[in-house]
Design a protein around this motif. Structure first.
Motif, PDB file in Angstrom:
ATOM      1  N   LEU A   1       0.760   1.521   1.481  1.00  0.00           N
ATOM      2  CA  LEU A   1       1.373   2.677   0.803  1.00  0.00           C
ATOM      3  C   LEU A   1       2.729   2.269   0.263  1.00  0.00           C
ATOM      4  O   LEU A   1       3.773   2.781   0.664  1.00  0.00           O
TER       5      LEU A   1
ATOM      6  N   GLY B   1      10.326  -0.540 -10.501  1.00  0.00           N
ATOM      7  CA  GLY B   1       8.972   0.026 -10.525  1.00  0.00           C
ATOM      8  C   GLY B   1       7.985  -1.066 -10.159  1.00  0.00           C
ATOM      9  O   GLY B   1       7.098  -0.900  -9.330  1.00  0.00           O
ATOM     10  N   PHE B   2       8.175  -2.217 -10.782  1.00  0.00           N
ATOM     11  CA  PHE B   2       7.354  -3.404 -10.495  1.00  0.00           C
ATOM     12  C   PHE B   2       8.345  -4.530 -10.188  1.00  0.00           C
ATOM     13  O   PHE B   2       9.082  -4.967 -11.064  1.00  0.00           O
TER      14      PHE B   2
ATOM     15  N   LYS C   1       4.805 -13.843  -8.623  1.00  0.00           N
ATOM     16  CA  LYS C   1       3.549 -14.106  -7.906  1.00  0.00           C
ATOM     17  C   LYS C   1       2.380 -14.153  -8.904  1.00  0.00           C
ATOM     18  O   LYS C   1       1.541 -15.053  -8.875  1.00  0.00           O
TER      19      LYS C   1
ATOM     20  N   GLY D   1      -0.690  -0.325 -15.013  1.00  0.00           N
ATOM     21  CA  GLY D   1       0.084   0.919 -14.976  1.00  0.00           C
ATOM     22  C   GLY D   1       1.107   0.825 -13.862  1.00  0.00           C
ATOM     23  O   GLY D   1       0.825   0.279 -12.803  1.00  0.00           O
TER      24      GLY D   1
ATOM     25  N   ASN E   1      -0.051   2.124   6.790  1.00  0.00           N
ATOM     26  CA  ASN E   1       0.910   1.189   6.197  1.00  0.00           C
ATOM     27  C   ASN E   1       1.577   0.413   7.318  1.00  0.00           C
ATOM     28  O   ASN E   1       1.804   0.944   8.407  1.00  0.00           O
ATOM     29  N   ARG E   2       1.892  -0.872   7.034  1.00  0.00           N
ATOM     30  CA  ARG E   2       2.531  -1.711   8.058  1.00  0.00           C
ATOM     31  C   ARG E   2       3.793  -1.041   8.600  1.00  0.00           C
ATOM     32  O   ARG E   2       3.962  -0.901   9.812  1.00  0.00           O
ATOM     33  N   SER E   3       4.693  -0.613   7.718  1.00  0.00           N
ATOM     34  CA  SER E   3       5.889   0.100   8.177  1.00  0.00           C
ATOM     35  C   SER E   3       5.598   1.591   8.114  1.00  0.00           C
ATOM     36  O   SER E   3       5.233   2.102   7.062  1.00  0.00           O
TER      37      SER E   3
ATOM     38  N   MET F   1      -4.208  -1.657  -1.238  1.00  0.00           N
ATOM     39  CA  MET F   1      -3.213  -1.823  -2.306  1.00  0.00           C
ATOM     40  C   MET F   1      -2.006  -2.521  -1.702  1.00  0.00           C
ATOM     41  O   MET F   1      -0.900  -1.993  -1.659  1.00  0.00           O
ATOM     42  N   LEU F   2      -2.263  -3.737  -1.201  1.00  0.00           N
ATOM     43  CA  LEU F   2      -1.243  -4.542  -0.535  1.00  0.00           C
ATOM     44  C   LEU F   2      -0.558  -5.452  -1.555  1.00  0.00           C
ATOM     45  O   LEU F   2      -1.044  -5.625  -2.676  1.00  0.00           O
ATOM     46  N   ALA F   3       0.554  -6.077  -1.116  1.00  0.00           N
ATOM     47  CA  ALA F   3       1.394  -6.803  -2.063  1.00  0.00           C
ATOM     48  C   ALA F   3       0.713  -8.029  -2.669  1.00  0.00           C
ATOM     49  O   ALA F   3       0.750  -8.244  -3.884  1.00  0.00           O
TER      50      ALA F   3
ATOM     51  N   THR G   1      -3.192  -6.978  -6.925  1.00  0.00           N
ATOM     52  CA  THR G   1      -3.276  -8.126  -7.828  1.00  0.00           C
ATOM     53  C   THR G   1      -3.258  -9.379  -6.959  1.00  0.00           C
ATOM     54  O   THR G   1      -2.214  -9.744  -6.410  1.00  0.00           O
TER      55      THR G   1
ATOM     56  N   ARG H   1       4.802   1.219  -3.534  1.00  0.00           N
ATOM     57  CA  ARG H   1       5.095   2.023  -4.739  1.00  0.00           C
ATOM     58  C   ARG H   1       3.814   2.488  -5.412  1.00  0.00           C
ATOM     59  O   ARG H   1       3.715   3.605  -5.894  1.00  0.00           O
ATOM     60  N   MET H   2       2.819   1.620  -5.458  1.00  0.00           N
ATOM     61  CA  MET H   2       1.561   1.975  -6.124  1.00  0.00           C
ATOM     62  C   MET H   2       0.646   2.781  -5.196  1.00  0.00           C
ATOM     63  O   MET H   2       0.065   3.792  -5.591  1.00  0.00           O
TER      64      MET H   2
END
Ligand code: NAP
Length: 289
Positions: free
Chosen positions: A8, A228-229, A236, A118, A30-32, A60-62, A91, A10-11
């Motif tokens: 959980l 935002g991103f 990465k 997006g 979420n981890r945190s 939706m992880l990093a 991604t 930003r996206m």
């Protein structure tokens, strides 16, 4: 549908909110713990395994490391309750997508790659463009979820990793656009014209498309926080595009240039700023000539 969302950030927050709005039952992990605070209509669960269940689970992880840590090292596919399908929306690398498809196949869990285009505001509106690839029956079952999160789903066949290749190619183009705007702004600023005036002209005429307009406005205003991103996630992605190019024997000389420029930006301390801060590298370099 009964869906779990893992990641959980930003996206992921906006995507979970879109799912709730569409009437789905949404468990979140979420981890945190702070990541799930303030999200309305969701059911926070204590472990990733509890979210990896139900009709579908969404991640939706990093990055690759996060997916490996949570899904593979976390043993989520090693027995126990598994979801009806896994929608993998981060991604990630083409190579990891291939590994995950194989691991899921062994565990009997359909794996659908569904990376997105997006930014977080678009995710919050449920208007993402989603690139989906995987078993067509699983994609069809996931469609109500994809419809809740996206304006449109773009299908790229039954091999999940192809969606990831498409996403990386798209981000390569996006980051190229930012670099081009940064260099162009530095050029005119060297001749007494503001970068903002140049970008106002070009993003309303020849380059009147979302990437140029949205990132152009951030570059014009030097507005890089809050991100935002995050720039480090863009770095990465260029690294992953180069890896994917290497695996396919494709030459991407401009991606090499972008990789160097992104590293320069991170060395300057901009890793956690918005990706648009990449444009400052050209401006800084100009000032030293
Ligand atoms: P973000 O805000 O940095 O969130 C990252 C998420 O991953 C957080 O939930 C974070 O948990 C979790 N995470 C990171 N490392 C972890 C680990 N080792 N174990 C468990 N959880 C871990 O990133 P984001 O902007 O939402 O991006 C998420 C994905 O979408 C990325 O793959 C990104 O490239 C892609 N994407 C982003 C955008 C954009 O505009 N932001 C657009 C399209 C695609 P914590 O909260 O505990 O740190």
């Amino acid at each position: 549908m009964d869906v779990g969302v893992i990641g959980l950030g930003r996206m992921g927050r906006g995507m979970a909110a879109s799912l709730v709005r569409a009437g789905h039952r949404v468990r979140v992990w979420n981890r945190s713990p702070a990541g799930v605070e303030g999200l309305e209509g969701v059911v926070p669960v204590a472990t990733a395994a509890e979210a990896f269940a139900g009709d579908a689970a969404i991640t939706m992880l990093a990055d690759d490391a996060a997916l490996r840590a949570v899904i593979v090292a976390g043993g989520l596919l090693d027995g126990g309750t598994c979801p009806g399908l896994h929608l993998s929306m981060s991604t990630i690398s083409v190579a990891l997508a291939q590994d995950l498809a194989a691991i899921h196949a062994r565990a009997g869990v359909p794996y659908v790659a569904a990376p997105v285009f997006g930014r977080p505001d678009v995710a919050a509106m449920g208007k993402l463009n989603i690139v989906a690839a995987g078993d067509p029956a699983a994609v069809a079952r996931a469609q109500p979820l994809l419809d809740a999160m996206g304006a449109r789903t773009w299908a790229f066949g039954s091999e999940p990793h192809r969606a990831n290749a498409v996403k990386l190619a798209g981000n390569f183009m996006l980051i190229s656009a930012i670099e081009a705007m940064g260099e162009a702004a530095a050029l005119v600023e060297g001749h007494g014209v503001t970068g903002g005036d140049l970008l106002d002209l070009l993003t309303n005429t020849l380059f009147a498309s979302p990437v140029y307009k949205n990132y152009g406005a951030l570059i014009a205003d030097h507005r890089y926080e809050p991100p935002g991103f995050a720039l480090k996630l863009g770095a990465k992605d260029i690294g992953l595009a180069l890896d994917a190019a290497g695996a396919a024997g494709v030459s991407m000389p401009f991606a090499d240039v972008l990789h160097d420029t992104l590293i320069a930006a991170m060395d300057h301390g901009d890793a956690d700023k918005d990706l648009a801060a990449l444009a400052e590298v050209a401006r800084r370099r100009s000032r030293t000539v």
